[in-house]
Design a protein around this motif. Sequence first.
Motif, short mmCIF file in Angstrom:
data_model
loop_
_atom_site.label_atom_id
_atom_site.label_comp_id
_atom_site.label_asym_id
_atom_site.label_seq_id
_atom_site.Cartn_x
_atom_site.Cartn_y
_atom_site.Cartn_z
N LYS A 210 0.81 -1.27 -0.08
CA LYS A 210 -0.01 -0.03 -0.02
C LYS A 210 0.96 1.14 0.07
N VAL A 211 0.33 2.29 -0.32
CA VAL A 211 0.89 3.52 -0.59
C VAL A 211 0.28 4.51 0.28
N ALA A 212 1.19 5.27 1.16
CA ALA A 212 0.49 6.30 2.06
C ALA A 212 1.49 7.80 2.17
N ILE A 213 0.76 8.60 1.88
CA ILE A 213 1.13 10.10 1.84
C ILE A 213 1.21 10.59 3.39
N ILE A 214 2.22 11.24 3.65
CA ILE A 214 2.29 11.72 5.24
C ILE A 214 2.90 13.07 5.26
N THR A 215 2.07 14.02 5.66
CA THR A 215 2.53 15.50 5.66
C THR A 215 3.29 15.82 7.05
N ALA A 216 3.81 16.84 6.97
CA ALA A 216 4.83 17.19 8.32
C ALA A 216 5.38 16.22 8.85
N ALA A 217 6.05 15.44 7.89
CA ALA A 217 6.75 14.09 8.42
C ALA A 217 8.02 14.16 8.62
N SER A 218 8.76 15.08 8.78
CA SER A 218 10.20 15.27 9.01
C SER A 218 10.47 14.81 10.48
N ARG A 219 9.60 15.19 11.42
CA ARG A 219 10.12 14.85 12.97
C ARG A 219 8.71 14.66 13.48
N GLY A 220 8.65 14.31 15.03
CA GLY A 220 7.67 14.26 15.87
C GLY A 220 6.66 13.28 15.47
N MET A 221 5.55 13.47 15.49
CA MET A 221 4.56 12.26 15.25
C MET A 221 4.50 12.01 13.70
N ILE B 143 -2.10 10.26 5.77
CA ILE B 143 -2.09 11.11 7.12
C ILE B 143 -2.00 12.46 7.12
N ASN B 144 -2.65 13.29 7.50
CA ASN B 144 -2.80 14.80 7.40
C ASN B 144 -2.28 15.18 8.66
N ASN B 145 -1.06 15.61 8.84
CA ASN B 145 -0.36 16.13 10.05
C ASN B 145 0.04 17.58 9.73
N THR B 146 0.09 18.32 10.60
CA THR B 146 0.45 19.68 10.32
C THR B 146 1.54 20.07 11.62
N GLY B 147 2.10 21.42 11.26
CA GLY B 147 2.88 22.29 12.52
C GLY B 147 1.53 22.51 13.58
N HIS B 148 2.20 23.51 14.29
CA HIS B 148 1.45 23.98 15.45
C HIS B 148 0.65 25.32 14.67
N PRO B 149 -0.19 25.89 15.18
CA PRO B 149 -1.12 27.20 14.50
C PRO B 149 -0.96 28.16 15.38
N PRO B 150 -1.23 29.33 15.23
CA PRO B 150 -0.72 30.72 15.98
C PRO B 150 -1.66 30.46 17.43
N LYS B 151 -1.02 31.05 18.24
CA LYS B 151 -1.69 31.14 19.89
C LYS B 151 -1.70 32.64 20.11
N GLY B 152 -2.32 32.97 21.26
CA GLY B 152 -2.37 34.12 21.88
C GLY B 152 -3.59 34.44 22.56
N GLU B 153 -3.82 35.68 22.97
CA GLU B 153 -4.81 36.12 23.69
C GLU B 153 -6.12 36.00 22.63
N LEU B 154 -7.12 35.53 23.15
CA LEU B 154 -8.34 35.46 22.34
C LEU B 154 -8.74 36.28 21.34
N LEU B 155 -8.77 37.88 21.90
CA LEU B 155 -9.18 38.85 20.92
C LEU B 155 -8.01 39.83 20.43
N GLU B 156 -6.90 39.06 20.70
CA GLU B 156 -5.72 39.69 20.08
C GLU B 156 -5.27 39.14 18.83
N ILE B 157 -5.68 37.76 18.57
CA ILE B 157 -5.23 37.05 17.38
C ILE B 157 -5.56 37.90 16.16
N THR B 158 -4.88 37.90 15.24
CA THR B 158 -4.99 38.61 14.24
C THR B 158 -5.59 38.06 13.03
N ASP B 159 -6.63 38.72 12.18
CA ASP B 159 -7.30 37.95 11.25
C ASP B 159 -6.22 37.07 10.48
N GLY B 160 -4.94 37.77 10.20
CA GLY B 160 -4.22 36.91 9.39
C GLY B 160 -3.79 35.57 10.03
#
Length: 233
Positions: A4-15, A79-96
């Motif tokens: 079988k053939v599997a695609i894995i993203t964000a695969a260089s380290r960690g999970m 396997i759809n894996n990713t890095g970590h998304p932005p964090k911050g104070e709830l109302l201070e996280i930018t639209d971007g």
Amino acid sequence: MKHKVAIITAASRGMGAACARELAENDYHVVLMSTTDSVLALADELGGKGMIGNVTNPDDLQNIVDLAVESYDQVDAVINNTGHPPKGELLEITDGDWRHAFDLLLMNVVRMCRLVVPLMLKNGGGAIVNISSFGAEEPNLAFPTSSTIRAGLSAYVKLFADKYGKDEIRMNNILPGFVNSYHVSDEIRSAIPLGREAAVSEIAKTVAFLLSEEASYITGQNIRADGGLGRSM
């Protein structure tokens, strides 16, 4: 038996890397993508294929699927894996930052599905596992974008199961808690019923199970792998 053939993203380290190793040990051909060039060495070590790319870039997703098809003629698992998304104070996280998190955690899955589902339909089935987070069911102000958008991913996996279950294409989310690929404080560790963070290999084995025939009747689910951290019923 054909590999079988599997695609894995964000695969260089960690999970992601742990999943790549686990699937390679289970006789998958692995096709790996990450933003860092170390993924190329890992792919070579595992006898697979690798490329540098970002899950937020639709062209890179197209390229990793093309690489899998050109190399092995099929895609059986993702396997759809990713890095970590932005964090911050709830109302201070930018639209971007909200938009970036949306692309990173939800649109990556939507776009990948557009590419691989036609291939899986042609092959008579397939399996997809999205590495989500316990925050999808236990929203936490420490992870506001992750908690919010991964809850949306939980809804998407239900819709996907409704649509493609009859075609033997399964999708599930795995919801890890804290893992040993980054620092975990004693305070957090003490709140986990098992008293420790997960080894990335434990997450990888759960992912491999969800992709396997042993999990052939499981689809549309959030599967917790959090050491008992989650409290919701």
